[in-house]
Write an enzyme that holds these catalytic residues in place. Structure first.
Site, mmCIF file in Angstrom:
data_model
loop_
_atom_site.group_PDB
_atom_site.id
_atom_site.type_symbol
_atom_site.label_atom_id
_atom_site.label_comp_id
_atom_site.label_asym_id
_atom_site.label_seq_id
_atom_site.Cartn_x
_atom_site.Cartn_y
_atom_site.Cartn_z
ATOM 1 N N GLU A 129 -21.486 40.389 -22.820
ATOM 2 C CA GLU A 129 -21.186 39.589 -21.639
ATOM 3 C C GLU A 129 -22.140 39.963 -20.514
ATOM 4 O O GLU A 129 -22.884 40.942 -20.613
ATOM 5 C CB GLU A 129 -19.727 39.804 -21.213
ATOM 6 C CG GLU A 129 -18.759 39.228 -22.223
ATOM 7 C CD GLU A 129 -17.320 39.232 -21.744
ATOM 8 O OE1 GLU A 129 -17.045 39.718 -20.639
ATOM 9 O OE2 GLU A 129 -16.473 38.747 -22.497
ATOM 10 N N HIS A 178 -14.401 34.453 -9.907
ATOM 11 C CA HIS A 178 -15.035 34.063 -11.177
ATOM 12 C C HIS A 178 -15.778 32.765 -10.952
ATOM 13 O O HIS A 178 -15.240 31.840 -10.356
ATOM 14 C CB HIS A 178 -13.993 33.896 -12.282
ATOM 15 C CG HIS A 178 -14.607 33.996 -13.640
ATOM 16 N ND1 HIS A 178 -15.418 33.012 -14.152
ATOM 17 C CD2 HIS A 178 -14.565 34.971 -14.576
ATOM 18 C CE1 HIS A 178 -15.836 33.388 -15.352
ATOM 19 N NE2 HIS A 178 -15.336 34.568 -15.638
ATOM 20 N N ARG A 238 -21.326 38.034 -11.667
ATOM 21 C CA ARG A 238 -20.429 36.931 -11.297
ATOM 22 C C ARG A 238 -20.564 36.480 -9.856
ATOM 23 O O ARG A 238 -20.506 35.284 -9.569
ATOM 24 C CB ARG A 238 -18.985 37.375 -11.527
ATOM 25 C CG ARG A 238 -18.663 37.446 -12.988
ATOM 26 C CD ARG A 238 -17.261 37.899 -13.240
ATOM 27 N NE ARG A 238 -17.087 37.926 -14.693
ATOM 28 C CZ ARG A 238 -16.003 38.312 -15.309
ATOM 29 N NH1 ARG A 238 -14.962 38.722 -14.607
ATOM 30 N NH2 ARG A 238 -15.930 38.287 -16.616
ATOM 31 N N HIS A 245 -10.302 35.836 -8.939
ATOM 32 C CA HIS A 245 -10.041 36.229 -10.330
ATOM 33 C C HIS A 245 -9.516 37.647 -10.470
ATOM 34 O O HIS A 245 -8.613 37.901 -11.250
ATOM 35 C CB HIS A 245 -11.349 36.080 -11.111
ATOM 36 C CG HIS A 245 -11.222 36.336 -12.576
ATOM 37 N ND1 HIS A 245 -10.336 35.647 -13.364
ATOM 38 C CD2 HIS A 245 -11.883 37.197 -13.398
ATOM 39 C CE1 HIS A 245 -10.438 36.076 -14.609
ATOM 40 N NE2 HIS A 245 -11.355 37.027 -14.659
ATOM 41 N N ARG A 251 -16.488 44.354 -10.497
ATOM 42 C CA ARG A 251 -16.074 44.802 -11.826
ATOM 43 C C ARG A 251 -17.024 44.266 -12.892
ATOM 44 O O ARG A 251 -17.382 43.086 -12.888
ATOM 45 C CB ARG A 251 -14.665 44.265 -12.106
ATOM 46 C CG ARG A 251 -14.183 44.472 -13.506
ATOM 47 C CD ARG A 251 -12.892 43.726 -13.732
ATOM 48 N NE ARG A 251 -13.077 42.297 -13.718
ATOM 49 C CZ ARG A 251 -12.693 41.482 -14.710
ATOM 50 N NH1 ARG A 251 -12.105 41.965 -15.771
ATOM 51 N NH2 ARG A 251 -12.881 40.182 -14.620
HETATM 52 C C1 LIG Z 1 -7.445 34.080 -16.945
HETATM 53 C C2 LIG Z 1 -7.823 35.538 -16.981
HETATM 54 C C3 LIG Z 1 -8.700 36.006 -17.939
HETATM 55 C C4 LIG Z 1 -9.061 37.357 -17.964
HETATM 56 N N1 LIG Z 1 -9.904 37.812 -18.954
HETATM 57 C C5 LIG Z 1 -10.176 39.131 -19.024
HETATM 58 C C6 LIG Z 1 -10.951 39.660 -20.099
HETATM 59 O O1 LIG Z 1 -11.380 38.936 -20.983
HETATM 60 N N2 LIG Z 1 -11.185 41.008 -20.101
HETATM 61 C C7 LIG Z 1 -10.718 41.849 -19.147
HETATM 62 O O2 LIG Z 1 -10.966 43.055 -19.220
HETATM 63 N N3 LIG Z 1 -9.963 41.374 -18.143
HETATM 64 C C8 LIG Z 1 -9.681 40.051 -18.062
HETATM 65 N N4 LIG Z 1 -8.905 39.577 -17.045
HETATM 66 C C9 LIG Z 1 -8.314 40.546 -16.110
HETATM 67 C C10 LIG Z 1 -7.193 41.286 -16.826
HETATM 68 O O3 LIG Z 1 -6.489 40.383 -17.645
HETATM 69 C C11 LIG Z 1 -6.231 41.925 -15.836
HETATM 70 O O4 LIG Z 1 -6.932 42.650 -14.876
HETATM 71 C C12 LIG Z 1 -5.289 42.882 -16.563
HETATM 72 O O5 LIG Z 1 -4.663 42.220 -17.635
HETATM 73 C C13 LIG Z 1 -4.255 43.409 -15.588
HETATM 74 O O6 LIG Z 1 -3.314 44.134 -16.315
HETATM 75 P P1 LIG Z 1 -2.102 44.793 -15.541
HETATM 76 O O7 LIG Z 1 -1.275 45.469 -16.555
HETATM 77 O O8 LIG Z 1 -2.604 45.566 -14.407
HETATM 78 O O9 LIG Z 1 -1.329 43.536 -14.900
HETATM 79 P P2 LIG Z 1 -0.746 42.197 -15.532
HETATM 80 O O10 LIG Z 1 -1.104 41.998 -16.947
HETATM 81 O O11 LIG Z 1 -1.093 41.094 -14.579
HETATM 82 O O12 LIG Z 1 0.807 42.464 -15.470
HETATM 83 C C14 LIG Z 1 1.465 42.569 -14.241
HETATM 84 C C15 LIG Z 1 2.947 42.647 -14.522
HETATM 85 O O13 LIG Z 1 3.660 42.934 -13.332
HETATM 86 C C16 LIG Z 1 4.737 42.026 -13.194
HETATM 87 N N5 LIG Z 1 5.051 41.916 -11.773
HETATM 88 C C17 LIG Z 1 4.298 41.442 -10.760
HETATM 89 N N6 LIG Z 1 4.965 41.541 -9.599
HETATM 90 C C18 LIG Z 1 6.160 42.100 -9.885
HETATM 91 C C19 LIG Z 1 7.306 42.445 -9.119
HETATM 92 N N7 LIG Z 1 7.354 42.239 -7.803
HETATM 93 N N8 LIG Z 1 8.381 42.976 -9.753
HETATM 94 C C20 LIG Z 1 8.372 43.180 -11.086
HETATM 95 N N9 LIG Z 1 7.313 42.880 -11.857
HETATM 96 C C21 LIG Z 1 6.226 42.348 -11.271
HETATM 97 C C22 LIG Z 1 4.229 40.754 -13.830
HETATM 98 O O14 LIG Z 1 5.264 39.864 -14.139
HETATM 99 C C23 LIG Z 1 3.518 41.342 -15.047
HETATM 100 O O15 LIG Z 1 4.424 41.673 -16.063
HETATM 101 C C24 LIG Z 1 -8.534 38.241 -17.007
HETATM 102 C C25 LIG Z 1 -7.639 37.767 -16.039
HETATM 103 C C26 LIG Z 1 -7.288 36.423 -16.024
HETATM 104 C C27 LIG Z 1 -6.320 35.932 -14.983
#
Ligand SMILES: Cc1cc2nc3c(=O)[nH]c(=O)nc-3n(C[C@H](O)[C@H](O)[C@H](O)COP(=O)(O)OP(=O)(O)OC[C@H]3O[C@@H](n4cnc5c(N)ncnc54)[C@H](O)[C@@H]3O)c2cc1C
Length: 517
Positions: free
Chosen positions: A115, A229, A275, A335, A370
């Site tokens: 990438e 993004h 990006r 993003h 990032r």
């Molecule tokens: C469309 C898209 C594509 C992406 N593609 C990539 C990729 O290919 N590679 C990569 O490395 N990264 C990618 N990213 C970024 C990556 O997906 C995220 O940074 C990563 O998944 C975040 O993980 P996390 O566990 O921190 O949060 P998340 O997976 O966002 O989980 C957050 C959790 O917290 C919960 N939550 C939020 N607020 C509250 C609250 N007040 N009370 C209780 N629960 C709450 C939510 O419901 C969820 O369960 C992408 C992001 C998007 C949006």
């Protein structure tokens, strides 16, 4: 389901960071995961392109570290980067041992993608639904005899007692307030893309964890660094579906309305430039030609495109477009948050017994920008490390809840914020989006400060917060923090672009910006 009111360990959020932490914690005591909506609602399930790790024959942690630091534009925390790239391969191999079905070449080797800004192929993927596959594997490792998942539980406040975080308050699906107490609490609530009008992020990404940690007194940092993004599908009345960078990695090109490839005119790295540079080039080209710009894969073999990107193909089909043959209108969208709740290398925040990991946290690993596919890796590695750290130490046992858990906090009429969620998001997009300057940011700060002051007065006066007020309060708090930090940083660096300070200024700004109550 009604969640228990106490556990040894509390995890807020069920994305990659929260689940990996829960797996580390489950042998050591009862774990309660509280999550806002359905367990799969976070960004993790949307991640398409993949997860980066130095597992290829021509790769090394050193090379991965160099690429990460180059993307981070001078403000990555070198120690955090070292942890990420050195621990990363082990955590990823563990996922494979647990059954993660990453794509392989016909001879059985991992099929690594390349990438933008990666110098070698190092991105593991499960077609274009990598996050969903990782989430599936992690969820399958939870031991239901130790871990309880409370879904549709919106955490709104940290309980701070005797200078330490003793748990959280959350709203259930019916809007009733409850307490959950624990020896240690992890915020893994993901990002805050929804604070901007145009975003690839899911509904739940409203920055709640960052806001509640900040309001509890935790240190937040680097919030001016928001990654936009470049290629979200830009059609009216259609969600801003992400068109992954992996598409350009496999040969997709950006063209203007006349069909001309324009990126080489803006950047020597062309379509695979970082990006932020691609995002700005798209907006400038679109303004220059007064027309949309497009991503095109029409020159690539259609069967190959459809086989490699089935999920993105489905998203395009939903919008009436054929990924393999049509020109796809694209525009930038918020993003990823590089900043967040400041942590050490083991997820500790500045508040005792409060930990943070994943996109809600800021280890400093991403600096000002990032590197693609490093965020899933960060959630995995630092989620695991936070889990390890939470179980150690001489932590007090949770006290019983102080409220019976039925009525919302405060009394009287619900707090009404002067700005709607849509108004906040529109303001942020116009003034704190891809192009920023002092006048716009000042305007955003003034409007947000007004809302923020109403919020703080309401909190102090014990006004009643219903679910809408809490949601608005999160957006307002995080929006205000982003705009204030963006106004303070008078230079352009990484994803932070100031039209009035277009150069990077290493003398004054090679540092992090912190904000603390
Ligand atoms: C469309 C898209 C594509 C992406 N593609 C990539 C990729 O290919 N590679 C990569 O490395 N990264 C990618 N990213 C970024 C990556 O997906 C995220 O940074 C990563 O998944 C975040 O993980 P996390 O566990 O921190 O949060 P998340 O997976 O966002 O989980 C957050 C959790 O917290 C919960 N939550 C939020 N607020 C509250 C609250 N007040 N009370 C209780 N629960 C709450 C939510 O419901 C969820 O369960 C992408 C992001 C998007 C949006």
């Amino acid at each position: 389901m009604r969640a228990p009111s106490s556990a040894e360990f509390l995890v807020v959020g069920s994305g990659i960071a929260g689940l990996r932490a829960a797996i580390a914690l489950q042998p050591h005591g009862r774990v309660l995961i509280l999550t806002k909506a359905d367990v799969r609602a976070g960004s993790t399930g949307y991640a398409q392109g993949g997860i980066a790790a130095a597992v290829g024959p021509d790769d090394s942690p050193e090379l991965h570290a160099e690429d990460t630091m180059t993307a981070g534009d001078g403000v990555c925390d070198a120690r955090a980067v070292r942890v990420l790239v050195e621990d990363g391969p082990r955590y990823v191999r563990e996922l494979i041992d647990w059954g993660a079905a990453f794509d392989r070449t016909p001879d059985g080797r991992l099929d690594l993608a390349r990438e933008g800004a990666h110098r070698v192929r190092r991105v593991l993927h499960a077609r274009d639904a990598t996050g969903r596959e990782i989430g599936r594997v992690l969820a399958s490792r939870l031991d239901s005899s130790c871990v309880t998942v409370g879904d549709h539980a919106t955490v709104v406040q940290a309980i701070v007692e005797d200078g330490r975080v003793a748990g959280v308050r959350y709203l259930d699906a019916g809007g009733a307030l409850h307490e959950a107490r624990a020896r240690a609490t992890l915020i893994a609530t993901g990002g805050a893309g929804r604070v901007f009008r145009e975003t690839t992020n899911p509904e739940v990404a409203t920055g709640d964890g960052i806001a509640l940690a900040y309001l509890a007194g935790a240190r937040v940092m680097d919030l001016e660094f928001v990654q936009f993004h470049p290629t979200a599908l830009a059609l009216p009345e259609t969600p801003r579906y992400l068109l992954s960078e992996a598409l350009r990695g496999e040969g997709a090109v950006l063209v203007n309305a006349a069909g001309e490839r324009f990126m080489p005119r803006y950047d020597p790295a062309g379509d695979l430039a970082p990006r932020d540079r691609v995002a700005r080039a798209i907006l400038r080209e679109s303004e220059r030609t007064a027309a949309p710009v497009y991503l095109s894969l029409a020159h690539l073999p259609a069967a190959l495109v459809r086989a490699r990107f089935p999920l993105i193909g489905d998203l395009c089909a939903r919008a009436g477009l054929d990924l393999a043959t049509d020109r796809l209108p694209v525009a930038p969208a918020a993003h990823y948050m590089m900043g967040g709740i400041g942590t050490d290398l083991d997820g500790r925040t500045s508040l005792p017994d409060l930990f943070a990991a994943g996109e809600a946290a800021c280890t400093g690993v991403h600096g000002a920008n990032r590197l693609a596919s490093n965020s899933l890796l960060e959630g995995l590695v630092f989620g695991g490390r936070a889990g390890e750290a939470m179980r150690g130490g001489d932590l007090p046992w949770p006290a019983p809840p102080t409220t019976p858990g039925t009525s919302p906090p405060g009394t009287g009429a619900p707090l009404a914020l002067p700005l709607s969620e849509a108004e906040i998001a529109d303001l942020m997009w116009r003034h704190a989006g891809v192009f920023r300057d002092r006048d716009g940011l000042t305007r955003a700060c003034e409007v947000l400060d007004d809302g923020w002051n109403t919020l703080v007065r309401g909190l102090e006066a014990g006004r009643r917060f219903d679910a809408a007020a809490w949601r608005g309060a999160s957006l307002l708090t995080v929006g205000s923090l982003i705009a204030r930090a963006a106004r303070r940083r008078e230079e352009s660096r990484g994803a932070h672009w100031r039209a009035d300070f277009p150069a990077r200024d290493d003398l004054h700004w090679t540092r992090h910006l912190y904000d603390q109550l």
